[in-house]
Design a protein around this motif. Structure first.
Motif, PDB file in Angstrom:
ATOM      1  N   GLY A  20       0.789  -1.228   0.000  1.00 55.62           N
ATOM      2  CA  GLY A  20       0.000   0.000   0.000  1.00 55.62           C
ATOM      3  C   GLY A  20       0.817   1.271   0.000  1.00 55.62           C
ATOM      4  N   THR A  21       2.135   1.168   0.272  1.00 58.40           N
ATOM      5  CA  THR A  21       3.018   2.334   0.276  1.00 58.40           C
ATOM      6  C   THR A  21       4.107   2.138  -0.763  1.00 58.40           C
ATOM      7  OG1 THR A  21       4.646   1.483   1.870  1.00 58.40           O
ATOM      8  CG2 THR A  21       2.652   2.511   2.763  1.00 58.40           C
ATOM      9  N   CYS A  22       4.833   3.204  -1.069  1.00 58.77           N
ATOM     10  CA  CYS A  22       5.951   3.094  -2.004  1.00 58.77           C
ATOM     11  C   CYS A  22       7.160   3.833  -1.440  1.00 58.77           C
ATOM     12  CB  CYS A  22       5.583   3.671  -3.368  1.00 58.77           C
ATOM     13  SG  CYS A  22       6.884   3.390  -4.604  1.00 58.77           S
ATOM     14  N   ARG A  23       8.268   3.107  -1.332  1.00 60.95           N
ATOM     15  CA  ARG A  23       9.533   3.685  -0.884  1.00 60.95           C
ATOM     16  C   ARG A  23      10.619   3.124  -1.776  1.00 60.95           C
ATOM     17  NH1 ARG A  23       8.445   6.223   3.662  1.00 60.95           N
ATOM     18  NH2 ARG A  23      10.611   6.558   4.258  1.00 60.95           N
ATOM     19  N   ALA A  24      11.531   3.975  -2.227  1.00 64.44           N
ATOM     20  CA  ALA A  24      12.475   3.500  -3.237  1.00 64.44           C
ATOM     21  C   ALA A  24      13.770   4.298  -3.243  1.00 64.44           C
ATOM     22  CB  ALA A  24      11.829   3.565  -4.615  1.00 64.44           C
ATOM     23  N   VAL A  25      14.782   3.665  -3.839  1.00 67.57           N
ATOM     24  CA  VAL A  25      16.036   4.328  -4.154  1.00 67.57           C
ATOM     25  C   VAL A  25      16.328   4.052  -5.623  1.00 67.57           C
ATOM     26  CG1 VAL A  25      17.458   2.326  -3.509  1.00 67.57           C
ATOM     27  CG2 VAL A  25      18.470   4.629  -3.493  1.00 67.57           C
ATOM     28  N   ALA A  26      16.933   5.017  -6.288  1.00 71.02           N
ATOM     29  CA  ALA A  26      17.325   4.830  -7.686  1.00 71.02           C
ATOM     30  C   ALA A  26      18.622   5.580  -7.921  1.00 71.02           C
ATOM     31  CB  ALA A  26      16.241   5.336  -8.635  1.00 71.02           C
ATOM     32  N   GLY A  27      19.432   5.042  -8.810  1.00 70.46           N
ATOM     33  CA  GLY A  27      20.687   5.707  -9.129  1.00 70.46           C
ATOM     34  C   GLY A  27      21.056   5.501 -10.579  1.00 70.46           C
ATOM     35  N   MET A  28      21.858   6.407 -11.098  1.00 69.09           N
ATOM     36  CA  MET A  28      22.252   6.345 -12.505  1.00 69.09           C
ATOM     37  C   MET A  28      23.669   6.859 -12.673  1.00 69.09           C
ATOM     38  SD  MET A  28      20.588   8.440 -15.710  1.00 69.09           S
ATOM     39  CE  MET A  28      21.144   8.159 -17.401  1.00 69.09           C
ATOM     40  N   ARG A  29      24.391   6.221 -13.573  1.00 65.27           N
ATOM     41  CA  ARG A  29      25.687   6.724 -14.008  1.00 65.27           C
ATOM     42  C   ARG A  29      25.513   7.285 -15.412  1.00 65.27           C
ATOM     43  NH1 ARG A  29      28.103   2.346 -14.157  1.00 65.27           N
ATOM     44  NH2 ARG A  29      28.493   2.088 -16.399  1.00 65.27           N
ATOM     45  N   ILE A  30      25.738   8.570 -15.578  1.00 69.15           N
ATOM     46  CA  ILE A  30      25.518   9.223 -16.872  1.00 69.15           C
ATOM     47  C   ILE A  30      26.747   9.002 -17.754  1.00 69.15           C
ATOM     48  CG2 ILE A  30      25.037  11.398 -18.052  1.00 69.15           C
ATOM     49  CD1 ILE A  30      23.800  12.396 -15.407  1.00 69.15           C
TER      50      ILE A  30
END
Length: 213
Positions: free
Chosen positions: A33-43
């Protein structure tokens, strides 16, 4: 309205609290019912106007008390300390969904769901991602640690590889789905293990059309 011409391209890894597969990717409600996240990117290749962004990295943490589309979210970005003043300004503009057509990119879409946008932190950011191998690692020393791997079959112990294509996705066109574990102690606190992991090569532009590399 005229926007600054920009583009970022490279590998991305994300981990959220949902079960493997992530219902959100299929327009269903999140697992708990909830949303928690991490995201990462190398350009690998990128620009914002005349400012080059090649070689820089960023990490974002996100938290919503319910499904993303209901809003009231909190977000905070950690941006590569190697970025100079112009590059920092450019990445803040992109990541906060500015200089982007409404609904065009994941950054702009997420920005409309945020009620608490924390100040970005310019710090050491370690982002290692290999979408083809379904492996990812994100480290912001003392704040964030996340690792992603392939899903393991409970029957054979072998890697269970899953690839999903989104014809009209605003984040990616194709991604490998795996498993991730994260701890974060910053403005958005995260703690989950063996939950949804996502590995992709993304190419986002201010036009908002995810392009295949």
């Amino acid at each position: 309205m005229a926007y600054v011409d920009w583009s970022i391209e490279g590998p991305e890894y994300a981990n959220c609290n949902c079960a493997w597969g992530c219902p959100c990717q299929f327009n269903a409600l999140p697992t708990d019912g909830t949303c928690r996240a991490v995201a990462g990117m190398r350009i690998e290749r990128g620009h914002f106007g005349s400012t080059r962004l090649d070689g820089l990295a960023w990490v974002g943490t996100y938290g919503w008390p319910g499904p993303i589309h209901l809003g009231n979210g909190t977000q905070q970005f950690f941006i590569d300390e190697r970025a100079d003043a112009d590059q920092r300004k450019a990445l803040v503009e992109i990541l906060h969904g500015r200089e982007t057509e409404p609904g065009a990119t994941v950054f702009q879409v997420f920005s409309t769901t945020m009620s608490n946008v924390l100040d970005p932190v310019f710090t050491k950011v370690e982002v290692e991602i290999d979408p083809a191998a379904c492996h990812g690692r994100i480290v912001v020393p003392g704040v964030i640690e996340s690792t992603g791997t392939p899903i393991k079959s409970p029957f054979t112990g072998q890697d269970h590889r899953v690839r999903v294509s989104l014809r009209s996705g605003f984040e990616y066109s194709e991604a490998e789905y795996g498993s991730g574990s994260t701890t974060a102690t910053g403005g958005v606190k995260l703690a989950f293990k063996d939950s949804y992991g996502q590995f992709a090569r993304i190419h986002l532009t201010q036009s908002g059309i995810p392009k295949r590399p």
